[in-house]
Enzyme design. Structure first.
Site, PDB file in Angstrom:
ATOM      1  N   THR A 179     -20.637 -30.918  16.171  1.00  0.00           N
ATOM      2  CA  THR A 179     -20.179 -30.717  17.542  1.00  0.00           C
ATOM      3  C   THR A 179     -19.843 -32.101  18.130  1.00  0.00           C
ATOM      4  O   THR A 179     -19.898 -33.110  17.420  1.00  0.00           O
ATOM      5  CB  THR A 179     -21.227 -29.936  18.366  1.00  0.00           C
ATOM      6  OG1 THR A 179     -20.624 -29.549  19.612  1.00  0.00           O
ATOM      7  CG2 THR A 179     -22.498 -30.738  18.615  1.00  0.00           C
ATOM      8  N   GLY A 198     -26.058 -20.808  22.374  1.00  0.00           N
ATOM      9  CA  GLY A 198     -26.515 -19.463  22.726  1.00  0.00           C
ATOM     10  C   GLY A 198     -28.009 -19.437  22.484  1.00  0.00           C
ATOM     11  O   GLY A 198     -28.442 -19.500  21.339  1.00  0.00           O
ATOM     12  N   HIS A 199     -28.788 -19.445  23.544  1.00  0.00           N
ATOM     13  CA  HIS A 199     -30.246 -19.516  23.426  1.00  0.00           C
ATOM     14  C   HIS A 199     -30.844 -18.165  23.810  1.00  0.00           C
ATOM     15  O   HIS A 199     -30.670 -17.696  24.938  1.00  0.00           O
ATOM     16  CB  HIS A 199     -30.798 -20.640  24.310  1.00  0.00           C
ATOM     17  CG  HIS A 199     -30.367 -21.996  23.838  1.00  0.00           C
ATOM     18  ND1 HIS A 199     -30.757 -23.163  24.436  1.00  0.00           N
ATOM     19  CD2 HIS A 199     -29.588 -22.372  22.785  1.00  0.00           C
ATOM     20  CE1 HIS A 199     -30.233 -24.189  23.783  1.00  0.00           C
ATOM     21  NE2 HIS A 199     -29.509 -23.727  22.784  1.00  0.00           N
ATOM     22  N   THR A 200     -31.558 -17.570  22.855  1.00  0.00           N
ATOM     23  CA  THR A 200     -32.057 -16.204  23.054  1.00  0.00           C
ATOM     24  C   THR A 200     -33.540 -16.212  23.407  1.00  0.00           C
ATOM     25  O   THR A 200     -34.334 -16.916  22.778  1.00  0.00           O
ATOM     26  CB  THR A 200     -31.870 -15.380  21.759  1.00  0.00           C
ATOM     27  OG1 THR A 200     -30.565 -15.633  21.262  1.00  0.00           O
ATOM     28  CG2 THR A 200     -32.065 -13.899  22.000  1.00  0.00           C
ATOM     29  N   ASP A 244     -29.446 -22.903  16.329  1.00  0.00           N
ATOM     30  CA  ASP A 244     -30.002 -21.546  16.292  1.00  0.00           C
ATOM     31  C   ASP A 244     -31.401 -21.490  15.692  1.00  0.00           C
ATOM     32  O   ASP A 244     -31.798 -20.483  15.085  1.00  0.00           O
ATOM     33  CB  ASP A 244     -29.062 -20.589  15.524  1.00  0.00           C
ATOM     34  CG  ASP A 244     -27.684 -20.530  16.149  1.00  0.00           C
ATOM     35  OD1 ASP A 244     -27.594 -20.694  17.380  1.00  0.00           O
ATOM     36  OD2 ASP A 244     -26.706 -20.327  15.415  1.00  0.00           O
ATOM     37  N   GLU A 245     -32.166 -22.543  15.859  1.00  0.00           N
ATOM     38  CA  GLU A 245     -33.512 -22.591  15.284  1.00  0.00           C
ATOM     39  C   GLU A 245     -34.489 -21.710  16.058  1.00  0.00           C
ATOM     40  O   GLU A 245     -35.569 -21.382  15.546  1.00  0.00           O
ATOM     41  CB  GLU A 245     -34.030 -24.035  15.281  1.00  0.00           C
ATOM     42  CG  GLU A 245     -33.260 -25.000  14.373  1.00  0.00           C
ATOM     43  CD  GLU A 245     -32.086 -25.647  15.066  1.00  0.00           C
ATOM     44  OE1 GLU A 245     -31.768 -25.256  16.218  1.00  0.00           O
ATOM     45  OE2 GLU A 245     -31.474 -26.553  14.469  1.00  0.00           O
ATOM     46  N   GLN A 267     -27.625 -27.039  20.092  1.00  0.00           N
ATOM     47  CA  GLN A 267     -27.203 -27.253  18.706  1.00  0.00           C
ATOM     48  C   GLN A 267     -28.389 -27.787  17.886  1.00  0.00           C
ATOM     49  O   GLN A 267     -29.517 -27.485  18.216  1.00  0.00           O
ATOM     50  CB  GLN A 267     -25.994 -28.198  18.625  1.00  0.00           C
ATOM     51  CG  GLN A 267     -24.688 -27.591  19.151  1.00  0.00           C
ATOM     52  CD  GLN A 267     -24.579 -27.571  20.655  1.00  0.00           C
ATOM     53  OE1 GLN A 267     -24.698 -28.603  21.302  1.00  0.00           O
ATOM     54  NE2 GLN A 267     -24.350 -26.417  21.235  1.00  0.00           N
ATOM     55  N   LYS A 299     -34.643 -22.373  19.784  1.00  0.00           N
ATOM     56  CA  LYS A 299     -34.981 -23.272  20.903  1.00  0.00           C
ATOM     57  C   LYS A 299     -35.240 -22.489  22.191  1.00  0.00           C
ATOM     58  O   LYS A 299     -36.203 -22.762  22.907  1.00  0.00           O
ATOM     59  CB  LYS A 299     -33.845 -24.288  21.124  1.00  0.00           C
ATOM     60  CG  LYS A 299     -33.591 -25.178  19.913  1.00  0.00           C
ATOM     61  CD  LYS A 299     -32.384 -26.073  20.089  1.00  0.00           C
ATOM     62  CE  LYS A 299     -31.068 -25.372  20.068  1.00  0.00           C
ATOM     63  NZ  LYS A 299     -30.669 -24.782  18.779  1.00  0.00           N
TER      64      LYS A 299
HETATM   65  P1  GDP Z   1     -31.367 -21.164  19.664  1.00  0.00           P
HETATM   66  O1  GDP Z   1     -29.892 -21.368  19.783  1.00  0.00           O
HETATM   67  O2  GDP Z   1     -32.045 -22.280  18.949  1.00  0.00           O
HETATM   68  O3  GDP Z   1     -32.024 -20.853  20.975  1.00  0.00           O
HETATM   69  O4  GDP Z   1     -31.554 -19.889  18.730  1.00  0.00           O
HETATM   70  P2  GDP Z   1     -30.740 -18.495  18.856  1.00  0.00           P
HETATM   71  O5  GDP Z   1     -31.241 -17.759  20.035  1.00  0.00           O
HETATM   72  O6  GDP Z   1     -29.277 -18.715  18.757  1.00  0.00           O
HETATM   73  O7  GDP Z   1     -31.145 -17.807  17.495  1.00  0.00           O
HETATM   74  C1  GDP Z   1     -32.457 -17.526  17.168  1.00  0.00           C
HETATM   75  C2  GDP Z   1     -32.551 -16.020  16.907  1.00  0.00           C
HETATM   76  O8  GDP Z   1     -33.765 -15.738  16.247  1.00  0.00           O
HETATM   77  C3  GDP Z   1     -32.584 -15.197  18.170  1.00  0.00           C
HETATM   78  O9  GDP Z   1     -31.976 -13.963  17.930  1.00  0.00           O
HETATM   79  C4  GDP Z   1     -34.068 -15.024  18.451  1.00  0.00           C
HETATM   80  O10 GDP Z   1     -34.356 -13.861  19.205  1.00  0.00           O
HETATM   81  C5  GDP Z   1     -34.592 -14.905  17.055  1.00  0.00           C
HETATM   82  N1  GDP Z   1     -35.952 -15.422  16.833  1.00  0.00           N
HETATM   83  C6  GDP Z   1     -36.562 -16.497  17.386  1.00  0.00           C
HETATM   84  N2  GDP Z   1     -37.764 -16.703  16.828  1.00  0.00           N
HETATM   85  C7  GDP Z   1     -37.922 -15.746  15.895  1.00  0.00           C
HETATM   86  C8  GDP Z   1     -38.960 -15.439  14.950  1.00  0.00           C
HETATM   87  O11 GDP Z   1     -39.971 -16.118  14.828  1.00  0.00           O
HETATM   88  N3  GDP Z   1     -38.749 -14.357  14.124  1.00  0.00           N
HETATM   89  C9  GDP Z   1     -37.618 -13.603  14.193  1.00  0.00           C
HETATM   90  N4  GDP Z   1     -37.514 -12.581  13.341  1.00  0.00           N
HETATM   91  N5  GDP Z   1     -36.637 -13.856  15.074  1.00  0.00           N
HETATM   92  C10 GDP Z   1     -36.777 -14.917  15.895  1.00  0.00           C
HETATM   93  P1  IMO Z   2     -27.284 -23.494  19.740  1.00  0.00           P
HETATM   94  O1  IMO Z   2     -27.617 -24.364  20.929  1.00  0.00           O
HETATM   95  C1  IMO Z   2     -25.170 -23.094  15.967  1.00  0.00           C
HETATM   96  C2  IMO Z   2     -21.321 -25.134  15.610  1.00  0.00           C
HETATM   97  C3  IMO Z   2     -20.060 -24.294  15.516  1.00  0.00           C
HETATM   98  C4  IMO Z   2     -19.177 -25.203  14.688  1.00  0.00           C
HETATM   99  C5  IMO Z   2     -19.557 -26.585  15.189  1.00  0.00           C
HETATM  100  C6  IMO Z   2     -18.631 -27.122  16.279  1.00  0.00           C
HETATM  101  O2  IMO Z   2     -27.224 -22.058  20.020  1.00  0.00           O
HETATM  102  O3  IMO Z   2     -28.133 -23.866  18.577  1.00  0.00           O
HETATM  103  P2  IMO Z   2     -18.134 -26.547  18.818  1.00  0.00           P
HETATM  104  O4  IMO Z   2     -17.977 -25.241  19.521  1.00  0.00           O
HETATM  105  O5  IMO Z   2     -19.258 -27.374  19.311  1.00  0.00           O
HETATM  106  O6  IMO Z   2     -16.848 -27.290  18.721  1.00  0.00           O
HETATM  107  O7  IMO Z   2     -18.492 -26.149  17.283  1.00  0.00           O
HETATM  108  O8  IMO Z   2     -20.864 -26.478  15.713  1.00  0.00           O
HETATM  109  N1  IMO Z   2     -22.165 -24.866  16.786  1.00  0.00           N
HETATM  110  C7  IMO Z   2     -23.335 -24.231  16.732  1.00  0.00           C
HETATM  111  N2  IMO Z   2     -23.973 -23.643  15.695  1.00  0.00           N
HETATM  112  N3  IMO Z   2     -25.761 -23.135  17.181  1.00  0.00           N
HETATM  113  C8  IMO Z   2     -25.148 -23.741  18.227  1.00  0.00           C
HETATM  114  O9  IMO Z   2     -25.753 -23.922  19.409  1.00  0.00           O
HETATM  115  C9  IMO Z   2     -23.854 -24.286  18.035  1.00  0.00           C
HETATM  116  N4  IMO Z   2     -22.977 -24.921  18.841  1.00  0.00           N
HETATM  117  C10 IMO Z   2     -21.948 -25.277  18.059  1.00  0.00           C
HETATM  118  O10 IMO Z   2     -20.310 -23.063  14.881  1.00  0.00           O
HETATM  119  O11 IMO Z   2     -19.560 -25.125  13.334  1.00  0.00           O
HETATM  120 MG    MG Z   3     -28.116 -20.372  19.338  1.00  0.00          MG
END
Ligand code: GDP
Ligand code: IMO
Ligand code: MG
Length: 457
Positions: A264, A62-64, A35-36, A249, A38
């Site tokens: 994972t 879950g990539h937003t 959830d960085e 991840q 990406k």
């Molecule tokens: P991913 O899994 O690495 O693609 O990241 P996620 O989408 O799961 O989570 C990142 C969250 O942070 C999402 O809700 C994005 O819309 C949000 N986001 C991304 N970059 C920034 C930023 O620079 N500032 C803020 N406030 N939100 C951000």
């Molecule tokens: P993105 O791509 C954050 C975590 C789960 C759990 C562990 C194992 O959005 O960064 P799994 O479903 O793979 O058996 O879960 O890994 N996890 C994530 N945490 N972002 C993800 O993906 C994740 N995918 C799995 O919460 O701790």
């Molecule tokens: Mg994510």
């Protein structure tokens, strides 16, 4: 919808000097626990590439992405899908749940994205079947307090079937006897589920309903373009195509190098792009490591810098730290340099991208964990038994900036205290930070100019 020409910022970005794309595969991956950001950054970088390829993970991701006031969440489909010129490849290292996949296709079609034209699927990608999801649930229930906190998407069981040599692949979905192969694997799973009877009760009606959805999803997959993706990608490289591999991840969730067993089931690190796409290590170009200016983790497992206080609560609130896949509240804490150093080493990171700097604007002081204190004294690295050991973070304090960053677009505008934080991290990791993100929208992205970087680029 043509999202591509709508934003001047992106044209500027596309010709910027930082991303020296060649005919190697660049990899963008997360350095923390996922959830960085990406999805956002892959979307921002896509104008530089011809192909965006996912190499591991599956619907647990879950990539937003956000642009033009709309938020999009992708799970299995690569984050380049909104761009007209790009081919999006789901590689052999990915596990695909046809049910989730069909929902993603439908959501994109509803937004008028011509997804079929832009999407290729590897014949060798593995398939998540309904009983994989049930096994995930049963396994987690059996672990009680020690549960992983899995997304319950069937990831662990499907990768177990892959390495156990029982799995079904997308190529099998195309075969005329797919139903009987499916039935054989399902029977194996039902047998395994019996072993979990004290923790899990099979609901036949639920399984029947899941199967109906699954078979409908399978039909949708059959209508897509299935390719021998390792050939496709190597031919594309030869033809000079520019390729970005999109990780899912994060490195601390890697099956080998993460905080095992709270990880994972795939290799989330750079090496995973080689096996998950069929590219040789000497074909890897830039390794772009993406991290939040602080740390989050969703699910169970060690998290040395976790803040179970008001500060952590504020990070969650301001950063909107709730899972994109499960909606669970993410655990929050300060940046963890032992984990960051480790992730940079394992991945061979060549440039860094710092996300969510804006979320830290609320704090007067920024803490950086430089070491851990353990029963055996101070250590610089993550201990092997980090879960069992009580490690506590040792912090260095840096001044905060207390300025709203969300409207900023140029690195010259960044407050001095933030620039000091960035330079501190660059020096500690000996890798340049080339991009700073200050908000979720694609336009809220700042390129750092060379003169501001502490480390040569
Ligand atoms: P991913 O899994 O690495 O693609 O990241 P996620 O989408 O799961 O989570 C990142 C969250 O942070 C999402 O809700 C994005 O819309 C949000 N986001 C991304 N970059 C920034 C930023 O620079 N500032 C803020 N406030 N939100 C951000
Ligand atoms: P993105 O791509 C954050 C975590 C789960 C759990 C562990 C194992 O959005 O960064 P799994 O479903 O793979 O058996 O879960 O890994 N996890 C994530 N945490 N972002 C993800 O993906 C994740 N995918 C799995 O919460 O701790
Ligand atoms: Mg994510």
């Amino acid at each position: 919808m043509d999202a591509e020409n709508s934003n001047d910022f992106r044209a500027t970005f596309a010709c910027h000097f930082f991303f020296t794309v060649n005919n190697k595969v660049d990899i963008l991956l997360g350095l923390q626990w996922g959830d960085e950001g990406k999805g956002k950054l892959v979307d921002v970088l896509t104008p530089r590439y011809d192909i965006i390829a996912r190499f591991q993970g599956g619907p647990n991701a879950g990539h937003t992405l956000e642009f033009e006031g709309t938020k999009h969440v992708l799970h299995t489909i690569p984050s380049g899908i909104f761009h007209t010129h790009v081919t999006n490849l789901v590689g052999n290292g990915v596990v695909i749940d046809p049910v989730v996949f069909a929902k993603e296709l439908d959501a994109l079609k509803a937004k008028n994205v011509p997804v079929r034209e832009r999407l290729l699927i590897s014949r060798k990608a593995h398939v998540i079947i309904p009983t994989h999801r049930l096994l995930d649930r049963a396994s987690e229930a059996s672990k009680g307090e020690a549960k992983i906190g899995s997304t319950l998407k069937g990831i662990g069981p499907s990768y177990m079937d892959k390495t156990g040599r029982n799995g079904l692949r997308i190529g099998d979905v195309m075969a005329s006897d797919f139903k009987s192969r499916y039935e054989a694997l399902k029977q194996k799973h039902l047998h395994l589920l019996k072993g979990f009877e004290s923790y899990f009760t099979l609901d036949r009606a639920e399984l029947d309903a899941m199967e109906v959805e699954f078979m409908a999803g399978v039909e949708e997959i059959r209508a897509l373009t299935i390719v021998d993706s390792e050939h496709f990608i190597n031919q594309a490289l030869k033809a000079g195509k520019k390729i970005l591999a999109e990780g899912a991840q994060g490195s601390m969730l890697d099956i080998d190098f993460g905080t095992y067993p709270f990880v994972t089931s795939s290799n989330t690190v750079a090496a995973g792009a080689c096996t998950g796409l069929g590219i040789a290590p000497n074909k890897v170009g830039e390794v772009i490591g993406i991290f939040k200016a602080y740390t989050t983790r969703v699910g169970s497992g060690p998290f040395p810098t976790e803040l179970n206080d008001e500060v952590g609560e504020n990070m969650r609130k301001v950063g909107n730290e709730f899972g994109s896949t499960t909606g669970r509240a993410r655990r929050c804490g300060w940046i963890d340099m032992p984990a960051m150093r480790y992730a940079c080493m394992i991945n061979g990171v060549t440039q860094l991208i710092m996300m969510k700097a804006d979320v830290l604007s609320q704090f007067d002081t920024i803490q950086v964990c430089t070491h851990y204190r353990t029963g055996e004294g101070m250590v610089e690295d993550l201990p092997f038994d980090i879960d069992a050991q009580k490690v506590s973070p040792v912090y260095e304090s840096l001044p905060g900036w207390n300025v709203d960053l969300t409207g900023m677009r140029k690195s010259q505008d960044l407050p001095a205290a933030l620039n000091d934080y960035i330079v501190y991290l660059e020096k500690a990791l000996e890798i340049p930070i080339t991009v700073v993100s200050v908000g979720p929208d694609r336009s809220q992205t700042i390129l750092r100019s060379k003169e501001h970087a502490a480390v040569a680029q």
